[in-house]
Design a protein around this motif. Structure first.
Motif, short mmCIF file in Angstrom:
data_model
loop_
_atom_site.label_atom_id
_atom_site.label_comp_id
_atom_site.label_asym_id
_atom_site.label_seq_id
_atom_site.Cartn_x
_atom_site.Cartn_y
_atom_site.Cartn_z
N LEU A 1 0.93 -1.30 0.05
CA LEU A 1 -0.06 -0.20 -0.04
C LEU A 1 0.83 1.10 -0.03
N VAL A 2 1.92 1.19 1.28
CA VAL A 2 2.63 2.52 1.02
C VAL A 2 3.23 2.71 -0.20
N PHE A 3 3.95 1.69 -0.85
CA PHE A 3 4.66 1.77 -2.19
C PHE A 3 3.55 2.53 -3.32
N ALA A 4 2.41 1.87 -3.32
CA ALA A 4 1.72 2.41 -4.35
C ALA A 4 1.20 3.96 -4.04
N LEU A 5 0.84 4.11 -2.80
CA LEU A 5 0.75 5.62 -2.41
C LEU A 5 1.81 6.33 -2.73
N LEU A 6 2.98 6.20 -2.39
CA LEU A 6 4.20 7.08 -2.64
C LEU A 6 4.36 7.25 -4.22
N THR A 7 4.11 6.27 -4.92
CA THR A 7 4.40 6.28 -6.24
C THR A 7 3.31 7.55 -6.64
N GLY A 8 1.98 7.49 -6.24
CA GLY A 8 0.88 8.36 -6.49
C GLY A 8 1.24 9.72 -6.07
N ILE A 9 1.72 9.79 -5.03
CA ILE A 9 2.05 11.22 -4.28
C ILE A 9 3.03 11.78 -4.92
N GLY A 10 4.03 10.85 -5.45
CA GLY A 10 5.15 11.48 -6.35
C GLY A 10 4.90 12.56 -6.97
N TRP B 1 2.88 14.75 -7.00
CA TRP B 1 2.57 15.99 -6.44
C TRP B 1 3.79 17.17 -6.54
N LEU B 2 5.00 16.40 -6.52
CA LEU B 2 6.09 17.26 -6.58
C LEU B 2 6.22 17.86 -7.98
N LEU B 3 5.75 17.35 -8.98
CA LEU B 3 5.69 17.90 -10.23
C LEU B 3 4.46 18.61 -10.64
N ALA B 4 3.88 19.04 -9.38
CA ALA B 4 2.71 19.86 -9.30
C ALA B 4 1.84 19.02 -10.26
N HIS B 5 1.59 17.78 -10.33
CA HIS B 5 0.63 17.07 -11.07
C HIS B 5 -0.42 16.45 -10.16
N PRO B 6 -1.59 16.09 -10.42
CA PRO B 6 -2.54 15.24 -9.12
C PRO B 6 -1.92 14.07 -9.02
N PHE B 7 -2.54 13.34 -7.89
CA PHE B 7 -2.31 12.10 -7.50
C PHE B 7 -2.24 10.92 -8.75
N LEU B 8 -1.31 10.26 -8.68
CA LEU B 8 -1.12 9.06 -9.63
C LEU B 8 -0.94 9.23 -11.17
N THR B 9 -0.55 10.63 -11.28
CA THR B 9 -0.11 11.05 -12.75
C THR B 9 1.13 10.15 -13.04
N SER B 10 1.30 9.64 -14.34
CA SER B 10 2.35 8.71 -14.44
C SER B 10 3.56 9.47 -15.22
N HIS B 11 4.52 8.92 -15.20
CA HIS B 11 5.85 9.33 -15.91
C HIS B 11 6.68 8.37 -16.83
N THR B 12 6.86 8.33 -17.91
CA THR B 12 7.46 7.02 -18.67
C THR B 12 8.59 7.28 -18.93
N ARG B 13 9.66 5.95 -18.77
CA ARG B 13 10.89 6.20 -19.51
C ARG B 13 11.21 4.68 -19.86
N TYR B 14 11.97 4.55 -20.78
CA TYR B 14 12.01 3.11 -21.37
C TYR B 14 13.48 2.74 -20.89
N LEU B 15 13.74 1.49 -20.68
CA LEU B 15 15.05 0.83 -20.11
C LEU B 15 15.12 -0.44 -20.99
N GLU B 16 16.47 -0.51 -21.82
CA GLU B 16 16.87 -1.74 -22.50
C GLU B 16 17.45 -2.68 -21.52
N LEU B 17 16.86 -3.93 -21.81
CA LEU B 17 17.49 -4.92 -20.71
C LEU B 17 17.81 -6.22 -21.82
#
Lengths: 114, 971, 541
Positions: free
Chosen positions: B890-899, B901-917
């Motif tokens: 729960l805490v993890f999911a919440l923190l992801t969502g609240i994160g 806020w720091l970018l002045a976006h609403p709760f749960l706004t997502s940000h995407t980056r790709y990683l080659e593995l």
């Protein structure tokens, strides 16, 4: 196809309803599970049924929504599945506890007529 | 101080005093008395100071906004009539407080008494000063409440409890009726303000709703003023301490009813309905009360019934529809208050000094308490209407009215004078009985205490009141004249008739009637004396008319004979009927909603029937029905069949290109099955044979249920078919499909919806899972298996027996051995399944999979170990802390969502980056992925917690002696 | 509102969720810490609720919209703050504080994980009040229910498990109905967002309307089960009576969640300007409500013990609300809201009080008021000869008794407390809804229902009260701790405030009712909410 699925849903609902009206807790829990199958199928059906449409987008390509199945009902069903799983588990434990405390598996916690 | 301030003070002071009084120490009798007395006195002085303002028909008003939106103000209004009453309330209040100071015994907890008394005084003042009707009802109900508390003051006595309850029930009921009446009245007038209401008399009398309003309001007034047939609560209210009776049941509360009648006289009176209802009630009360009073053996009981009859007299006067009668009524209110209060006090003194109020035991007290006796005699004479006393004057007025009254019915006009005279005789008779029975005859014997004069200050109030009776009786015009005039002005306004307050009206019919009544009364008493001395309980001819028994019977019938059967008839405490109702009501609702419209489901197109799918579903349907059929006796079979139905559902999902659903459904399927398997053992065995013959009732119920099931299934199927055969409307999902990759960073639209577009749902969903897991854990910690299911299963017993037989083997070896192969397999599988879970998790965003599925896989991995290797083996090697996994998830999911806020976006706004593995290709490192990680962790924790908690139950059979141990120690 | 302030809307959901989750990371024995965390969260919730109330009132017509994941409405999930939701949030957080304080005396030790469960319950309730998305509403209902299952079973014991089994079974059935309803509505309209739904509704093709109405009706049944409309309400008294006092006190608002949803959705979807589907099912609500009041009244009269009595009072209050909602009228809605506040506070206080009052009760003397009445009072005392001296009620009992009198007054709708005002406002509005010339039959029915249920309450409460506080049954004075009596006092004090401040409160409620009856503002507000991605600083309404 719709006919088959609708029929299937109907039978699931009928069996489920019959079971939840029975006096034994075990019957009730089986009935609730059957009902949740039916409801999941129903929600799924609300996105209309489509055979071999691509389930996932191919990356990068331009998207034509009409080529894909309606994803929203699927998402809803996933949520519904999880929740019904949780509640089924809970109900199972409660009926076990009730059986343990009351000594019977009747839904009212006592055999009829006693 | 301004008038309005004084007005507020007049109402507020008693309540403030009541609060203070409640806080004083239990034994502070004097302090309490002083407080209450001074407050009452202050009230009296304030009232007195208002007289000049209202003497000539002036009106004082005060208003403050309270509920402007509903035209409800807090408004006070003082005219001559209200003035008279407030003088009565405060004046008698002072005397009663003084009296109570000596009456209450030192052991009595006086704070309660005086606090209630003051609060009552305040409510009473509130009634008489109310400027709007709602507020009047407000205080009206308050008086009911406080009288209840005062009557029940000695709550250790059954009669006090019953009396109090009866009084409250009756008066509060009346109050509710009054509220309804007043609401309707205000509704048609358009305002609850007294001034407006009084101004629109014609409108009201002409209105079609006049009668209902009248009836409702009269219900209120009659219950309060103890009018027949609601009179019976008053005698039982005599269980109250005597000061209370002297205050509430002679001067104030019971007068509230007649106050209301007089207050609304200008708008409600003047119709035949008014004459019949009010006059009728008054007349019957007048006669019944005075008649029954004669036969009371309890002094207070006698006074109570006499009060009833006097209230009847007042009501009758008001019912006669003549202004002059109204004046007489007002005058009698005043007189009755004075002599009845003094008589109650006298009765109290007798009781206090001799220890009893039973006339049959009392006699000859004159020798022992001559002064009290004299006072009582004067007051009683006033009650009987002897000339030169105030009672006489208003009685003469009544007689005059009885002679001149104009009734809608001729014969009634003829009867009235006789009824009046009869009443006169009765009242003379019971007054005589009061005096003669208590004070004359041989000296008393066998009294609890030897009577003597009370302390002077206890007698003082009586002296004062009796003096008033005399003075008013001899010089009415100059003493009470102006006050009565102001009061009459207040009620009648311009319509106030000319009247003459003289003692001597010359030889006329009323006087003759009085004389007849006097002589007749004396004769009646002499005739009845022997009967009365015989001491028979109850009243001749009307014994049946025992209100108390009726009241209590009716209450019992109401709650015991009516309510309980109805409750069982209309309700149920069993589950099956409830579920049945839910289903049926839902069916009906659906039907009713559809009704009118045709479902317009396209004709069944058999063309599209796919043989394979049909076959699959043939199996599915068979499974469903089979499960329904087997669930009672063959649980395992039912479970398997249910699984079959589940599998068919999965296949259907795949068929219609929804792999995600199929995968999830499958895993959930597995876990559920495992769960139920774990649970099966704790359910009682049921063998088909032990079922008795099916009763016809049962059969009928089953048929009914079958029908319900059929309808439900058919209905849902129909709805489903109807929707599915319709073209898909322009849904919001187009948006998701188009943006899933470009903005959601995933090609698996469903998963993107779950973790991004509608991530909030998922957050809630995993919360549910977590909460349930906690509940399950809490419940199982207190789990008590039924005795017969604790025993070790058959097979294990055999195997253990085998071990016991061989010296070279330890107990439980065989059990371990026969599971050896799967155990080893599982140990090997363990890492693979973990990798599988990881894989499913990572690919989730682009291909079927995701946190939930992965989590379930993980959980299954664990539980498989438990099943194959046994609880002990697993927990000795790896300690899970499921609850922590849940919390972390729960805490993890919440923190992801609240994160966001720091970018002045609403709760749960997502940000995407790709990683080659290597091997796995490009992994989208969307913030959504971390959210999914939270989901994963929670699902693992929750599922594991549930499964382990259940699995642990099997340890019980081993350590059943010990109290149940929690699944994992850390929690 | 903008910037960080804008995030305030979601705090009522996130705060208890975070606190609850955090507690799971703590060791079980660390109750003191958990308790203080719980208390902290509830207190913050109250202040947040007050702030939100200010906001909702401040920008009058404007409504606050929170776009989750910054996806625009109607696609993403939205939280919507308007006067109504703000009010309900405040109510729930106040009740939460009261119940929590009460539980700190002993109940929170009666089983594991009380505090997390309590917080999760708040998550569910607040979420249900805030969300503007039909399926998200379902999710929050489930969160609320799951937590409530936990709280019903909290403390275990046969009675609770038996009641819990019924409670869970019925609610699972209701949840399935919920899903069916939502599914049908989506299948016909293709949207889940309430505002969008209201927008699309008039445009629904005639041949689809049947399906739509079927969906709406089935959905409605799900809510009515929660609200406890007869004949779907039999689980309620038993469950509430079995639950531990603080849980029961919280549940009194859960049945109001059902009412809230009906109020919200019904006026939004089937309000005056919903075209051909306007007022759909109104008479069902009205008569169903009346029947519920009737049943509640009967039950109250018949109930032997106080906790069932309280349960039936819940039914009476729900029934009254449903009935008056059936009469779509703005003034009535406002009155109904006032009644809702008053009755919810009163019932919660009563549930808490019962536990204390029953505590001192001698085992044998467990209330058989009705029975005793039937077979007569112990013995009819003759004209008293004994020394007439009263018995001083010990302070504890005096306080409990006083609180009981308050509760009784509130539930019976007698002055001087808000119960009376509530009834007056309700009835006055109902009367005015039918022209001044006459009074419609429905109005008479409602009048009768309210008055008679009040009367029944008077009878039942006096019976119970006399038995408990006056009858000289050998009873030990219960040992009550200050922290247990404080919350009751708090709730009752609020009722007193409601009475004194009736004017301002009604002013707010009037505004709320107006907003509810003019949903266009709500719809536009939601659908036009700007994304943070577009506007520089976190935008929103």
């Amino acid at each position: 196809m719709e006919l088959i699925v609708a029929l299937g849903i109907g039978v699931l609902v009928a069996s489920g309803v019959w079971l939840i009206l029975r006096p034994r807790t075990y019957q009730v829990i089986i009935g609730l599970s059957l009902l949740s199958y039916a409801v999941n199928l129903l929600i799924f059906g609300m996105g209309r049924l489509r055979v071999n449409a691509a389930p996932v987008l191919e990356a990068g390509a331009a998207v034509d929504a009409s080529q894909y199945t309606d994803p929203l009902p699927q998402a809803l069903v996933l949520t519904a599945i999880v929740i019904s799983f949780a509640t089924t588990a809970l109900f199972l434990v409660v009926l076990l506890a009730s059986r343990g405390l009351t000594g019977t598996d009747h839904v009212d916690g006592r055999e009829p007529g006693t | 101080m301004s008038d309005s301030m004084l007005l507020i003070l007049l109402v507020a002071l008693p309540f403030v005093g009541s609060l203070i009084a409640a806080l004083l120490p239990t034994n502070a009798r004097n302090a309490e008395a002083w407080l209450a007395g001074l407050i009452a006195l202050a009230g009296l002085l304030i009232t007195a100071s208002f007289f000049p303002a209202v003497a000539e028909g002036g009106v004082l008003r005060f208003r403050a906004e309270w509920l402007p939106t509903f035209g409800l103000d807090f408004s006070l209004r003082l005219d001559g009539f209200a003035w008279l009453f407030s003088a009565l309330v405060t004046g008698i209040g002072v005397l009663v407080v003084l009296y109570a100071r000596y009456y209450m015994s030192p052991q009595d907890p006086v704070p309660r008494f005086f606090s209630f008394l003051l609060a009552f005084m305040g409510s009473m003042l509130g009634i008489v000063l109310s400027g709007n009707l709602i507020q009047l009802v407000f205080f009206w109900e308050l008086t009911s409440l406080f009288s209840f508390l005062l009557i029940g003051y000695w709550h250790h006595r059954a009669d006090a409890r019953d009396g109090a309850r009866m009084a409250l029930t009756i008066t509060a009921t009346g109050g509710l009726a009054l509220l309804a009446g007043v609401l309707v009245l205000g509704h048609i007038v358009g305002s609850y303000e007294l001034d407006q209401v009084l101004a629109s008399a014609d409108l009201i009398r002409a209105h079609p709703l006049y009668l209902p309003i009248l009836v409702l309001i009269l219900l209120g007034a009659f219950t309060k003023s103890a009018q027949f047939p609601f009179h019976f609560w008053l005698p039982h209210a005599m269980a109250a301490p005597t000061p209370v009776s002297a205050y509430l049941h002679s001067a104030t509360m019971v007068k509230a009813g007649v106050f209301l009648l007089a207050r609304l006289w200008p708008v409600l009176a003047g119709s035949d309905a008014w004459f019949w209802l009010v006059g009728g009630a008054g007349l019957s009360t007048l006669l019944i009360g005075s008649y029954v009073a004669i036969f009371q053996h309890d002094l207070k009981g006698l006074l109570a019934y006499s009060t009833i009859s006097h209230l009847g007299l007042i009501t009758l006067l008001l019912g006669l529809n003549s202004p002059l009668a109204a004046v007489a009524a007002i005058f009698h209110i005043l007189n009755h208050a004075t002599f009845k209060a003094s008589l109650f006090m006298a009765a109290g003194i007798i009781d206090h000094e001799s220890g009893t109020r039973d006339i049959r035991r009392l006699s000859g007290l004159y020798r022992l308490m001559p002064i009290t006796a004299t006072l009582a005699m004067v007051a009683a004479a006033a009650m009987a209407g002897v000339p030169l006393l105030n009672g006489f004057l208003s009685k003469e007025m009544f007689f005059t009215e009885a002679l001149t009254a104009t009734a809608p019915l001729q014969s009634l006009e003829a009867i009235l004078p006789y009824a009046a005279t009869l009443y006169g005789m009765f009242s003379v008779a019971y007054s005589l009985r009061f005096i003669h029975g208590a004070f004359f005859g041989p000296p008393p014997v066998g009294l609890p205490r030897t009577p003597h004069e009370p302390p002077h200050w206890m007698r003082f109030p009586v002296e004062l009141l009796v003096l008033a009776c005399l003075v008013v009786g001899i010089l009415p015009a100059i003493t009470v004249g102006p006050f009565l005039d102001a009061a009459a002005l207040g009620v009648l306004g311009a319509a106030k008739p000319a009247y003459n307050l003289a003692v001597w009206h010359g030889f006329n019919l009323p006087l003759l009637m009085s004389v007849i009544a006097l002589i007749g009364g004396v004769l009646l008493y002499l005739i009845l004396q022997n009967y009365l001395l015989s001491g028979v309980e109850g009243t001749p001819f009307v014994r049946r008319l025992a209100g108390k028994r009726l009241f209590e019977r009716s209450l019992v019938v109401l709650s015991w004979r009516i309510a309980r059967p109805l409750e069982t008839l209309l309700g149920t405490r069993r589950l099956q009927p409830q579920l049945r109702l839910v289903v049926v009501v839902a069916l009906l609702a659906g039907l009713a909603a559809v009704g009118g419209w045709q479902l317009a489901a396209g004709p069944p197109q058999f063309s599209g029937l796919d043989p394979a799918l049909t076959l699959v579903w043939a199996v599915g349907i068979a499974c469903a029905i089979g499960a329904a059929y087997q669930a009672k006796y063959h649980r395992l079979a039912a479970l398997i069949l249910m699984g079959g139905a589940g599998l068919v559902t999965c296949i259907t999902f795949i068929w219609f290109s929804a792999p995600d659903l199929a995968l999830t459904q499958l895993l959930v399927e597995i876990v559920t099955t495992v769960l139920i398997l774990l649970g099966l053992r704790w359910l009682p065995k049921r063998i088909p044979e032990d079922e008795p013959m099916v009763q016809p009732v049962t059969l009928a119920r089953r048929i009914g249920d079958f029908a319900i099931a059929m309808f439900a299934g058919g209905g849902v199927a129909l709805l489903a078919y109807a929707v599915m055969t319709r073209p898909l409307p322009d849904t919001i999902s187009r948006y998701f499909t188009e943006r899933a990759y470009s903005e959601g960073g995933g090609t698996n639209v469903v998963n993107v919806i779950l973790v991004d577009f509608r991530g909030f749902d998922t957050l809630g969903e995993i919360t549910v899972l977590g909460v349930v897991a906690l509940t399950v854990y809490a419940l199982l910690r207190r789990f008590r298996p039924a005795p017969e299911s604790i025993a070790i299963p058959e097979q294990q017993r055999v195997q253990n027996a085998y071990d016991d037989a061989r010296p070279d083997r330890r107990l439980g070896d065989t059990v371990a051995e026969y599971l050896l192969v799967p155990a080893v397999l599982m140990r090997l599988l363990f890492p693979m399944m973990l990798v599988m879970a990881l894989y499913l998790f990572l690919r989730g965003h682009n291909l079927p999979g995701g946190g939930f599925v992965a989590g379930l896989t993980m959980a299954v991995t664990f539980i498989v170990q438990y099943m194959a290797n046994g609880t002990r083996w697993v927990e000795s090697r790896l300690r899970l802390h499921p609850v922590r996994w849940i919390g972390l998830g729960l805490v993890f999911a919440l923190l992801t969502g609240i994160g966001a806020w720091l970018l002045a976006h609403p709760f749960l706004t997502s940000h995407t980056r790709y990683l080659e593995l290597p091997w796995l290709g490009s992994i989208p490192l969307a913030s959504a992925l971390f959210f999914d990680l939270g989901v994963f962790s929670l699902v693992v924790g929750a599922t594991a917690l549930i499964l382990i908690a259940l699995a642990h139950q099997s340890l019980r059979s081993v350590l059943v002696a010990r109290p149940v141990s929690p699944p994992s120690k850390e929690d | 509102m903008s910037g960080w302030l804008h995030h305030l809307i979601i705090v009522p959901v996130l705060l208890p969720l975070t606190v609850g989750a955090g507690m799971l990371l703590l060791e079980e024995p660390r109750r003191r810490l958990k308790a203080s965390l719980s208390l902290f969260s509830t207190l913050v919730l109250i202040s947040v609720a007050i702030a939100l109330l200010q906001l909702a009132q401040g920008n009058g017509a404007e409504i606050g919209v929170y776009l989750l994941g910054d996806w625009p409405a109607p696609f993403g999930i939205v939280l919507v703050l308007d006067r109504l939701s703000a009010l309900m949030l405040l109510l729930s957080s106040v009740l939460a504080l009261a119940s929590l304080l009460f539980s700190l005396a002993r109940w929170h030790r009666a089983g594991p994980h009380f505090h997390p469960l309590f917080q999760f319950l708040l998550v569910g309730i607040n979420g249900a009040f805030l969300t503007g998305d039909l399926f998200n509403l379902f999710v929050f209902f489930e969160v609320m229910l799951a937590a409530s299952y936990g709280l019903v079973l909290h403390g275990s014991g046969t009675a609770r498990v038996k009641a819990g089994l019924h409670y869970i079974a019925v609610n699972l059935a209701a949840s399935l109905l919920f899903l069916i309803g939502v599914a049908l509505i989506y299948g016909v309209t293709g949207t889940l967002n309430m505002a969008d739904l209201a927008n699309r509704l008039p445009a629904v093709a005639t041949e689809d309307r049947a399906l739509l109405q079927a969906g709406a009706a089935i959905l409605g049944i799900a809510f009515l089960v929660k609200a406890g409309m007869w004949p779907l309400c039999f689980w309620l008294p038993t469950t509430y009576a079995a639950a531990s006092a603080p849980a029961a006190a919280m549940f009194s608002i859960m049945s109001k969640v059902g009412i809230y949803v009906i109020l919200r959705l019904w006026l939004l979807l089937f309000g005056a300007d919903a075209g051909s589907v306007a007022g759909f099912g109104g008479s069902w609500l009205f008569y169903g409500g009346l029947l519920t009041v009737g049943f509640g009244t009967i039950g109250a009269l018949a109930s032997q013990d106080m906790s069932r009595l309280a349960g039936y009072n819940v039914l009476v209050s729900s029934g009254t609300l449903l009935a008056v909602l059936g009469v779509t009228d703005m003034a009535i809605t406002a009155g109904a809201l006032f009644y809702l506040l008053s009755s919810t506070l009163a019932i919660s206080a009563f549930f808490l009080l019962i536990e204390l009052a029953e505590r001192g009760r001698r085992a044998g003397a467990d209330i058989l008021a009705v029975t005793l009445e039937a077979f007569g009072e112990t013995e009819e005392e003759p004209l008293h000869e004994e020394e007439e001296a009263g018995i001083a009620i010990p302070a504890t009992m005096a306080i409990l008794g006083l609180s009981f009198v308050f509760c009784a007054l509130l539930l019976a709708g007698l002055p001087p407390l808000s119960g009376f005002i509530g009834k007056f406002i309700l009835l006055a509005a109902v009367l005015d809804s039918s022209g001044t010339a006459t009074v419609s039959l429905d109005a008479w029915l409602l009048l009768a229902a309210v008055i008679l249920s009040g009367l029944a309450a008077v009878i039942a409460m006096t019976r119970a009260g006399i038995r408990t506080f006056w009858a000289p049954l050998g009873r030990s004075v219960p040992r009550v701790r200050l922290i247990e009596i404080t919350p009751i006092g708090l709730l009752l004090l609020l009722c007193v405030l409601l009475t004194v401040q009736a004017g301002p409160v009604m002013y707010y409620l009037q505004g709320t009712a107006e907003a509810l009856h003019a949903p266009q503002r709500y719809i536009e507000g939601v659908l036009s909410a700007p994304r943070a991605g577009q506007t520089a600083q976190g935008g929103g309404a």
